[in-house]
Scaffold this motif. Sequence first.
Motif, PDB file in Angstrom:
ATOM      1  N   ARG A  36       0.825  -1.214   0.000  1.00 16.42           N
ATOM      2  CA  ARG A  36       0.000   0.000   0.000  1.00 16.42           C
ATOM      3  C   ARG A  36       0.860   1.265   0.000  1.00 16.42           C
ATOM      4  O   ARG A  36       0.547   2.238  -0.673  1.00 16.42           O
ATOM      5  N   SER A  37       1.972   1.246   0.753  1.00 19.29           N
ATOM      6  CA  SER A  37       2.811   2.453   0.803  1.00 19.29           C
ATOM      7  C   SER A  37       3.523   2.677  -0.532  1.00 19.29           C
ATOM      8  O   SER A  37       3.636   3.817  -0.984  1.00 19.29           O
ATOM      9  N   VAL A  38       3.973   1.611  -1.182  1.00 16.74           N
ATOM     10  CA  VAL A  38       4.586   1.759  -2.512  1.00 16.74           C
ATOM     11  C   VAL A  38       3.525   2.236  -3.497  1.00 16.74           C
ATOM     12  O   VAL A  38       3.777   3.135  -4.308  1.00 16.74           O
ATOM     13  N   ALA A  39       2.338   1.676  -3.434  1.00 13.49           N
ATOM     14  CA  ALA A  39       1.253   2.077  -4.340  1.00 13.49           C
ATOM     15  C   ALA A  39       0.923   3.554  -4.167  1.00 13.49           C
ATOM     16  O   ALA A  39       0.680   4.264  -5.146  1.00 13.49           O
ATOM     17  N   ALA A  40       0.935   4.038  -2.937  1.00 10.24           N
ATOM     18  CA  ALA A  40       0.596   5.438  -2.669  1.00 10.24           C
ATOM     19  C   ALA A  40       1.664   6.402  -3.177  1.00 10.24           C
ATOM     20  O   ALA A  40       1.369   7.562  -3.460  1.00 10.24           O
ATOM     21  N   ASP A  41       2.885   5.909  -3.326  1.00  8.41           N
ATOM     22  CA  ASP A  41       3.990   6.743  -3.815  1.00  8.41           C
ATOM     23  C   ASP A  41       4.083   6.640  -5.335  1.00  8.41           C
ATOM     24  O   ASP A  41       5.059   6.156  -5.889  1.00  8.41           O
ATOM     25  N   ARG A  42       3.045   7.097  -5.996  1.00  9.77           N
ATOM     26  CA  ARG A  42       2.929   6.984  -7.454  1.00  9.77           C
ATOM     27  C   ARG A  42       4.145   7.560  -8.186  1.00  9.77           C
ATOM     28  O   ARG A  42       4.556   7.048  -9.222  1.00  9.77           O
ATOM     29  N   ALA A  43       4.742   8.609  -7.641  1.00 10.73           N
ATOM     30  CA  ALA A  43       5.908   9.240  -8.284  1.00 10.73           C
ATOM     31  C   ALA A  43       7.091   8.277  -8.373  1.00 10.73           C
ATOM     32  O   ALA A  43       7.947   8.437  -9.240  1.00 10.73           O
ATOM     33  N   SER A  44       7.130   7.264  -7.509  1.00 14.84           N
ATOM     34  CA  SER A  44       8.253   6.323  -7.518  1.00 14.84           C
ATOM     35  C   SER A  44       8.112   5.237  -8.581  1.00 14.84           C
ATOM     36  O   SER A  44       9.089   4.571  -8.907  1.00 14.84           O
ATOM     37  N   TRP A  45       6.905   5.043  -9.110  1.00 13.59           N
ATOM     38  CA  TRP A  45       6.740   3.948 -10.069  1.00 13.59           C
ATOM     39  C   TRP A  45       6.062   4.337 -11.383  1.00 13.59           C
ATOM     40  O   TRP A  45       6.301   3.697 -12.409  1.00 13.59           O
ATOM     41  N   ALA A  46       5.220   5.343 -11.405  1.00 12.35           N
ATOM     42  CA  ALA A  46       4.406   5.635 -12.601  1.00 12.35           C
ATOM     43  C   ALA A  46       5.256   5.907 -13.840  1.00 12.35           C
ATOM     44  O   ALA A  46       4.918   5.461 -14.942  1.00 12.35           O
ATOM     45  N   HIS A  47       6.374   6.600 -13.683  1.00 19.69           N
ATOM     46  CA  HIS A  47       7.223   6.930 -14.831  1.00 19.69           C
ATOM     47  C   HIS A  47       7.952   5.710 -15.397  1.00 19.69           C
ATOM     48  O   HIS A  47       8.473   5.753 -16.499  1.00 19.69           O
ATOM     49  N   LEU A  48       7.973   4.605 -14.645  1.00 17.10           N
ATOM     50  CA  LEU A  48       8.659   3.391 -15.090  1.00 17.10           C
ATOM     51  C   LEU A  48       7.786   2.493 -15.958  1.00 17.10           C
ATOM     52  O   LEU A  48       8.296   1.672 -16.717  1.00 17.10           O
ATOM     53  N   VAL A  49       6.466   2.633 -15.842  1.00 15.18           N
ATOM     54  CA  VAL A  49       5.534   1.714 -16.508  1.00 15.18           C
ATOM     55  C   VAL A  49       5.657   1.804 -18.023  1.00 15.18           C
ATOM     56  O   VAL A  49       5.679   2.884 -18.598  1.00 15.18           O
ATOM     57  N   GLN A  50       5.740   0.632 -18.623  1.00 16.58           N
ATOM     58  CA  GLN A  50       5.733   0.507 -20.082  1.00 16.58           C
ATOM     59  C   GLN A  50       4.676  -0.531 -20.444  1.00 16.58           C
ATOM     60  O   GLN A  50       4.345  -1.396 -19.635  1.00 16.58           O
ATOM     61  N   TYR A  51       4.159  -0.435 -21.659  1.00 13.80           N
ATOM     62  CA  TYR A  51       3.160  -1.395 -22.128  1.00 13.80           C
ATOM     63  C   TYR A  51       3.720  -2.094 -23.352  1.00 13.80           C
ATOM     64  O   TYR A  51       4.263  -1.454 -24.239  1.00 13.80           O
ATOM     65  N   ASP A  52       3.589  -3.415 -23.365  1.00 11.54           N
ATOM     66  CA  ASP A  52       4.115  -4.220 -24.457  1.00 11.54           C
ATOM     67  C   ASP A  52       2.999  -5.141 -24.944  1.00 11.54           C
ATOM     68  O   ASP A  52       2.529  -5.994 -24.192  1.00 11.54           O
TER      69      ASP A  52
END
Length: 170
Positions: A36-52
């Motif tokens: 939940r804490s990682v999910a709430a820190d969107r700035a730490s993961w959102a820029h990494l997401v890629q779609y294939d």
Amino acid sequence: MNSDVQIAGDPLAIPHLMPPAPAHPRTVAEFAGLARSVAADRASWAHLVQYDATSRWYHRLRVGPGYEVWLLSWVPGQGSGAHDHGPSSGVLTVLQGELTEITGSTGTPGGARQVLRAGAQRVFAPGYAHEIVNDSLAPAVSLHVYSPGLTEMPMRASVSATAIRDVVPN
């Protein structure tokens, strides 16, 4: 003029002044809280997401003592296939979009299906078999915490009702 470090010395050199190292998660509730804490820190993961469109995309986001955190993306129609996580327990958290979890053959053709929307979490014990599918028309992103870190993900011919567990032991 003297600095605070020159006057008082380096506070990091005095162990009793340092904050204690944070303990790593040990219980299911603590691992779910970590997710939940990682999910709430969107700035730490959102820029990494890629779609294939050809295969599921995944990225190991964090490694801690006795656990790993993975970020996965799912385009419409992608699925994991029926599998378990070997000796690892886990927490699956949907960050964006929706995913469908298929478990066991409880009289429902193809197994029981549960739609997991953004914010939903599922916890599972070693040997828990399921399949995750993006049945929606929009991409989805999920976060997976495994303890111990994921060393295997045996594929199954189908999801077996005998492998389903509703409770994850501490």
